[in-house]
Design a protein around this motif. Sequence first.
Motif, short mmCIF file in Angstrom:
data_model
loop_
_atom_site.label_atom_id
_atom_site.label_comp_id
_atom_site.label_asym_id
_atom_site.label_seq_id
_atom_site.Cartn_x
_atom_site.Cartn_y
_atom_site.Cartn_z
N UNK A 518 -7.83 15.51 -18.96
CA UNK A 518 -7.08 16.80 -18.04
C UNK A 518 -6.30 16.71 -16.56
N UNK A 519 -5.45 16.67 -15.63
CA UNK A 519 -5.18 15.97 -14.75
C UNK A 519 -5.24 15.29 -14.08
N UNK A 520 -4.81 14.23 -13.77
CA UNK A 520 -5.76 13.58 -12.27
C UNK A 520 -5.24 12.83 -11.71
N UNK A 521 -5.93 12.80 -10.23
CA UNK A 521 -5.33 12.47 -8.86
C UNK A 521 -4.98 11.14 -9.43
N UNK A 522 -4.90 9.90 -7.83
CA UNK A 522 -4.80 8.49 -8.29
C UNK A 522 -4.71 8.30 -6.60
N UNK A 523 -5.53 7.18 -5.89
CA UNK A 523 -5.80 7.32 -4.80
C UNK A 523 -5.10 6.06 -4.42
N UNK A 524 -4.59 5.92 -3.38
CA UNK A 524 -4.11 4.33 -3.28
C UNK A 524 -4.30 4.21 -1.52
N UNK A 525 -5.09 2.87 -0.90
CA UNK A 525 -5.17 2.49 0.24
C UNK A 525 -3.63 1.85 0.33
N UNK A 526 -3.16 2.50 1.72
CA UNK A 526 -1.57 2.16 2.13
C UNK A 526 -1.63 1.31 3.59
N UNK A 527 -0.90 0.75 3.62
CA UNK A 527 -1.34 0.07 5.74
C UNK A 527 -0.82 0.92 6.30
N UNK A 528 0.28 1.34 5.73
CA UNK A 528 1.01 2.92 7.36
C UNK A 528 0.99 3.94 6.55
N UNK A 529 1.50 4.79 6.93
CA UNK A 529 2.22 6.06 6.54
C UNK A 529 0.70 6.56 5.75
N UNK A 530 -0.57 6.55 6.32
CA UNK A 530 -1.47 7.16 5.26
C UNK A 530 -2.81 8.60 5.98
N UNK A 531 -3.32 9.14 5.20
CA UNK A 531 -3.69 10.38 5.74
C UNK A 531 -5.27 10.16 4.99
N UNK A 532 -5.75 11.40 5.88
CA UNK A 532 -7.00 11.70 5.14
C UNK A 532 -7.31 12.21 3.91
N UNK A 533 -7.36 12.41 2.73
CA UNK A 533 -7.92 12.81 1.83
C UNK A 533 -9.20 13.62 1.57
N UNK A 534 -9.32 15.05 1.23
CA UNK A 534 -10.45 15.30 0.69
C UNK A 534 -11.18 14.97 -0.46
#
Length: 598
Positions: A518-534
């Motif tokens: 089924x559809x899946x997300x990918x989560x990536x940690x970034x050095x800038x322009x990040x956000x909090x994800x539920x």
Amino acid sequence: MNTLETLGWTISDWLSAHQQNEGNGHLEKLVDAVNHVNDCAWISRLSASDLKQQLEHLNARREQGDSLPLFGVPFAVKDNIDVAGWVTTAACPDFAYTATEDATVVAHLKEAGAVLIGKTNLDQFATGLVGTRSPYGAVSNSFKADYVSGGSSSGSASVTARGLVAFALGTDTAGSGRVPAGFNNLVGLKPTRGWFSIKGVVPACRSIDCVSVFALTVVDAVQVAQVLGEQQDLADAYSRKNPNTAPTGMPERPRFAIPSKLAFFGDELMQAAFMQARSELEKMVDLVEIDFTPFTQLAELLYQGPWVAERTHAIGSQLIEHPEAMDATVHRIVAKGMDYTALQCFDAEYQRQALARYIQQQLSEVDALVVPTSPTIRTLAEMQDEPILYNSQFGTYTNFTNLADLSALALPAPFRADGLPAGITLIANAWHDFALADFGQRWQAHLALPMGATGKPFQAMVPTFKPVAPGAVPVAVVGAHLTGMPLNFQLTTRHASFVEATQTAPEYRLYALANTTPPKPGLARVAENGASIQVELWDVPLANFGAFVAEIPEPLGIGTLLLEDGRRVKGFICEPVALGSAKDITHFGGWRAYIASN
């Protein structure tokens, strides 16, 4: 004694007092009061000089930086549990001896900084559920003195219910750690057999004996349990290592089994109280009625079968042959052990194994079984008339538990109309102790009954308890494994427990991966322009963690996620190679919101 400020103090209350350097003075007043009151709940007590010596030792350890999670917290132990330098009686003076070393459970509590202030009365040789079979006196109910306290751990329940100690140890073979809890408005934790060591405990039925914990709150009972069960005791042949396969929490709305037919032996007040408890439970759980017959059949083996011979073996022929040295009712029971043959023992064991397997299978289909802790209660006078029959009635919903290798938690419940307590007990398969405690805390907070017999309000401000269970791996899920999503079953079928909904630190971006079913997300940690994800946090039993990870397809994997509160937990991450064709959906704040937008 009623003027003691510390009556009804929980573990956190005592720890707070010691942090303010007031705890030692309160302990001195408590020990003085206990030593100057005629109270048959105690068999032996700590002296003022011994208290001073203990406190000096603990203060020295604290100054050295030792970890003391129970520093200065007073407790009591049932007098069939050894304490070095103290006499162990098992409520039989002719049996008494001075212990040369601590029982393992006592040693663990002392190591954690707890202060033993006395040893408590019991039904002789832990044979009884009544609290009246002792030469040191019958222990009265903490609410109405003409009623029984329940046993065999009568003294431990009494001193805890009256708030003299923060917790106490009992033992439980047939219900001795649960029935007194039910009769005195207490929490009674009957652990999975083998979780707590029984080394240094006078056996009743060694193969099924457990050390139990009495406390005013589930939070306190579990805090003590974590100290007692921290490691396997190789010196105890019955000690077991937790396989780390059981859940450590319960679903938001659990599914409980309940007997389709319940016996209360004409006690209409107890029946009405349990019906009120059932009504409250139905606000929190789904109840499924089951046939209780196999449980009853197994319970009958404990006293109407050759397991009585195990009690006879524990006491020994020397006392059996001298009935004058024993309580008459106890002698009458254990002497029957001489009547069984080896063939009968094996026949009963085969019956036990078959019934236990059937019961375990039934309980695997629900989160727990709920029963009345006891179907009735009796006065002290009534017990003199029918000491064995009424005792047997008390064990209707307890006697089978250890024979079937189950965990159990006795909980306070709505009172009877006459003002006496009427508890309920949750029962589940082995190693489900933390799951039972998870619901038990919710139940206590829901009812908010006064604690024990102290009249002190339930401490609703106690921080919400989530079990820090050894062997559980916290895993943060972000997409198809969320509650209600297509792959959530991969967690629930492995006994993972939902902990909380939370967010990552504001250092991540979320993507919808291409060509995934089924559809899946990918989560990536970034050095800038990040956000909090539920995300959702789930506790996955350690033994099942590898199988869960093995089902995760590329480009996904398990790494370490940083949560908004600074915690680092295992969680889903994505290989960078897959993000080039993925859609950035960070602005939705989480996968659930993105799916809803489609």
